[in-house]
Write an enzyme that holds these catalytic residues in place. Structure first.
Site: not given
Ligand code: BG6
Length: 480
Positions: A83, A138, A230
């Site tokens: 752990d 995240k 994002h």
């Molecule tokens: C993640 C989200 O951060 O990004 C997901 O939690 C999402 O829900 C993913 O599908 C998308 O990432 P990418 O690189 O496939 O556009």
């Protein structure tokens, strides 16, 4: 001198799908020579060999998998059962570290509720020294307050300069190319403001649904899952002022200014400038796709949004009056992420008397599935007779023949951690400022009773999103 890498959650999904393959991609690229050990730590009863067997298919999926590299990689790999929030575990880890190594890198591939305990244990066991770097990603909280709590726990052991907060969008090739496009070319830099740009669209459309994360996603929804991180990070790179240098401090300071200039969306604007959606049954490639509610659970009456569209405004000199339209959704007709910069129409149309309207120039930066930059402009249709216009697409993308192997965002980000460069990582102040803007939207949704509108799986989202942008006399770009 070499680094030791410790992956907490070393047998979890993130480690297997992303972290080991990215480290292996760096091994293939000859970029792991300054790493002496990679240790996965987990409370589970996995054995080292069993974990290697589980990770192998993920590494073999890489195009250039190579047995000699695999041998080298295995040579660096260790597994520790324990752990990581207990100093004892870390004490036994210490004995396996490289004597006189150049610094420990700890990746916390575990839920944020474990961050505080792991950081405390690292401190108590004497591993939180100035050369240590800690990597997290995240969800960094679910609102500003919870983020500040998690961050305060981490800050008791580590300084901001030691904390690498991943937003994997910042590791994408095309997102990084945005910096080159904007700041290495005089042409775009000169036109990059409200005098020439009419509006910006940022789209992240996904075909996938909630996959294996329904409990998590149902708590979170698209606004927190995608926009808070994002989409806002991409918006920052489009909108920020030119930094003095490509230095982490400078770039992060400019991004923060953008986040602080986002106009809060309040009162009547919440219904006009935001749209929530949730997919209902539809079809993708001729296959029936069940509704979000049935994917989440038979009896679900979930109100969680799987789609968001927002009309955002940045209250600063450069962008005043230029809307930024953001949209993201799951189970959409296609997987397409794109930044569209739509320029204004020429001030005066000398072709008006011939009946030619002038379509505005567009710069389309495709992030995925394919990367590319395309400029749309008007040109004379070749031939005799009346001067007619046609739309011409100038492809500014790197030709396929010059493209080298493509790297996953995580490989690029892991390399930056090894290099000790925080440019592509998000600062605590940025995360906090993003949450402030998002928290207010959530509060306003609650007080105004804004509900998620249904949209069929396989479509381009709820009609209301098209209505929102049409109100400004504009339309969403086609998802190619
Ligand atoms: C993640 C989200 O951060 O990004 C997901 O939690 C999402 O829900 C993913 O599908 C998308 O990432 P990418 O690189 O496939 O556009």
């Amino acid at each position: 001198m070499a680094h030791d890498i410790l992956i907490v959650g070393g047998d979890g999904d993130l480690a297997l799908r992303k972290l080991y393959p990215s480290l292996f991609a760096l091994e293939l690229a000859g970029q792991l020579s300054n790493v002496s050990t990679i240790t996965g730590v987990s409370r589970a009863g996995t054995a080292r060999e069993e974990l290697l067997d589980r990770m192998l298919p993920w590494l073999q999926a890489l195009d250039d998998f190579d047995e000699a590299c695999w041998d080298r990689f295995q040579g660096r790999f260790k597994f520790l059962k324990g752990d990581a929030t207990k100093p004892d575990t870390l004490e036994s880890y210490k004995s396996t570290m490289t004597p006189g190594g150049s610094g420990l890198i700890v990746y916390l591939a575990v839920p944020p509720k474990v961050f505080g305990g792991a950081c405390r244990a690292l401190k108590e066991s004497g591993l939180a020294v100035p050369s240590t770097r800690i990597v997290v990603e995240k969800p960094l909280g679910s609102d500003r307050e919870s983020f500040l709590n998690v961050n305060a726990e981490m800050s008791e052991a580590f300084d901001e300069s030691q904390i690498y907060r991943i937003d994997h969008y910042l590791g994408k090739e095309a997102v990084q190319n945005l910096l080159a496009l904007r700041f290495a070319n005089v042409m775009f830099g000169a036109l990059w403001d409200g005098n020439y740009i009419d509006h910006v669209q940022i789209t992240v459309a996904e075909r996938v649904g909630v996959e294996g994360r329904k409990e998590f996603y149902d708590e979170v929804g698209a606004l927190r899952d995608m926009v808070q991180n994002h989409l806002l990070q991409v918006l920052c790179l489009v909108a920020m002022e030119p930094p003095t240098s490509r230095d982490a401090f400078m770039i992060r300071a400019e991004k923060l200014k953008v986040l602080k200039s986002l106009r809060p969306i309040r009162n009547d604007d919440i219904k006009l400038n935001t749209v929530r959606g949730q997919y209902v049954e539809g079809s993708l490639d001729g296959e029936v796709v069940p509704s979000y509610r049935s994917e989440v659970g038979e009896e679900s009456r979930s109100k969680t949004e799987t789609f968001v569209a927002i009309r955002a405004e940045i209250d600063n000199w450069r962008w005043s009056g230029v809307p930024f339209y953001l949209r993201t959704g799951k189970r959409m007709q296609t997987r397409a992420s794109e930044i569209l910069i739509q320029f204004k129409e020429p001030r005066h149309n000398i072709f008006a008397s011939q009946g030619h309207a002038l379509a505005p120039n567009q710069l389309r930066i495709q992030l995925q599935p394919d990367e590319g930059i395309k400029l749309h402009f008007l040109s004379k249709r070749p031939g005799l007779g009346d001067l007619a216009m046609e739309d011409v697409e100038l492809n500014l993308s790197v030709p396929e023949s010059r493209k080298k192997r493509s790297y996953d965002a995580y490989a690029r980000l892991m390399l930056e951690v090894l290099n000790g460069d925080q440019t592509l990582f998000v600062s605590a102040e940025e995360v906090e400022a993003s949450w402030l803007w998002i928290d207010e939207i959530i509060e306003q949704w609650q007080s105004a009773g804004v509900k998620a509108k249904p949209y069929p799986a396989g479509s381009s989202g709820p009609v209301d999103a098209a209505v929102m942008i049409a109100r400004d006399g504009r339309e969403w770009s086609d998802l190619e």
